[in-house]
Scaffold this motif. Sequence first.
Motif, PDB file in Angstrom:
ATOM      1  N   GLU A  64      88.183 -12.554  44.453  1.00  0.00           N
ATOM      2  CA  GLU A  64      87.616 -11.503  43.607  1.00  0.00           C
ATOM      3  C   GLU A  64      88.469 -10.236  43.656  1.00  0.00           C
ATOM      4  N   LEU A  68      90.744  -8.777  40.405  1.00  0.00           N
ATOM      5  CA  LEU A  68      90.568  -7.417  39.895  1.00  0.00           C
ATOM      6  C   LEU A  68      91.853  -6.605  40.036  1.00  0.00           C
ATOM      7  N   LYS A  93      89.405 -10.682  33.376  1.00  0.00           N
ATOM      8  CA  LYS A  93      88.241  -9.922  33.848  1.00  0.00           C
ATOM      9  C   LYS A  93      87.035 -10.839  34.020  1.00  0.00           C
ATOM     10  N   GLN A  94      86.823 -11.717  33.062  1.00  0.00           N
ATOM     11  CA  GLN A  94      85.700 -12.652  33.169  1.00  0.00           C
ATOM     12  C   GLN A  94      85.844 -13.535  34.396  1.00  0.00           C
ATOM     13  N   ALA A  96      87.302 -12.732  37.182  1.00  0.00           N
ATOM     14  CA  ALA A  96      86.958 -11.911  38.341  1.00  0.00           C
ATOM     15  C   ALA A  96      85.447 -11.765  38.479  1.00  0.00           C
ATOM     16  N   TYR A  97      84.748 -11.555  37.359  1.00  0.00           N
ATOM     17  CA  TYR A  97      83.289 -11.391  37.409  1.00  0.00           C
ATOM     18  C   TYR A  97      82.599 -12.695  37.809  1.00  0.00           C
ATOM     19  N   LEU A  98      83.103 -13.820  37.298  1.00  0.00           N
ATOM     20  CA  LEU A  98      82.539 -15.112  37.705  1.00  0.00           C
ATOM     21  C   LEU A  98      82.757 -15.351  39.196  1.00  0.00           C
ATOM     22  N   THR A  99      83.900 -14.926  39.693  1.00  0.00           N
ATOM     23  CA  THR A  99      84.175 -15.075  41.122  1.00  0.00           C
ATOM     24  C   THR A  99      83.223 -14.211  41.941  1.00  0.00           C
ATOM     25  N   SER A 100      82.873 -13.045  41.421  1.00  0.00           N
ATOM     26  CA  SER A 100      81.882 -12.207  42.102  1.00  0.00           C
ATOM     27  C   SER A 100      80.548 -12.935  42.210  1.00  0.00           C
ATOM     28  N   GLY A 101      80.152 -13.628  41.131  1.00  0.00           N
ATOM     29  CA  GLY A 101      78.923 -14.421  41.184  1.00  0.00           C
ATOM     30  C   GLY A 101      79.028 -15.553  42.184  1.00  0.00           C
TER      31      GLY A 101
END
Length: 281
Positions: A64, A68, A93-94, A96-101
């Motif tokens: 993540e 980013l 970016k998507q 990175a956000y999916l990895t955050s989830g």
Amino acid sequence: MTASPEPDHAPMFDVDVPAPLTLVERLLALANLYTEHNDRIDLLFSGRATADPDTYVSSARRLEREALACVKAVRQQRLPPVEPVPSAVVRLKQTAYLTSGATRYLASAQQALPPDDAGAARLDRRRGFGQYVRLARELTALAPATVIESVRHIADRLPAKAHARATVPGIDRTQRDTLLAVARGHVIVTGQYENDRHDRTVPVDTDVLRHLDAQGLVTRDAASAPPFYAGGLPRDRVRLTSLGLSVLSTAIVAPLSAGPPPARPVPGPAATATATARARR
């Protein structure tokens, strides 16, 4: 007057400090990190790895942060807002956000891990620890291929300094495409670059793989990929070496030859005689 002694920390010899990765190399390396992360989880579900939630959470958090950081580095290049570059940045970016989830799911898996050693309970994909890990795995499943597709569009607009300067003379389109397949995490082999007929990954020419290996561009990571079937042995993931990252970062946008032209069929004696007779008329 005596000379002052050398400080204790003075180096006794020159130390080679590895050069930092260029932006394109960094993005290619990010795709490889995602492949390693996904393989590690797949080995867990195949019973070939231990259930250590801390390892998976740390890996996801690293991905993540790096994803980013790559997005930030791309934005600092101030690329022209002309498609497909903006869409490629959005896909990064998507990712990175999916990895955050995925990180949150893996953190939940930490809390759901049973205190005992009931392996069957831990690896149940439908509930508890196994369910959280499965959901996290789904969120990063397409990350390697997404990163590579994004970097292909971004690299074409980047200045030369954002690419590597290492090249291998004579690399052609087939070799470049094979390096891209490796970067996407699509190449798994068994034995000495022998194709597994039951493999669901992208087929590649084993002779090309051997050639790239001999040049030091790819390497086999033994037993790092999940088995094809339950109870089978882990397979070998093919990965880019440091030199492979550098070469691909240049070749990814460079004009390349299509390879040697196909050999033309040699006419037989009868055809030659007919052609000669026609020419005499």
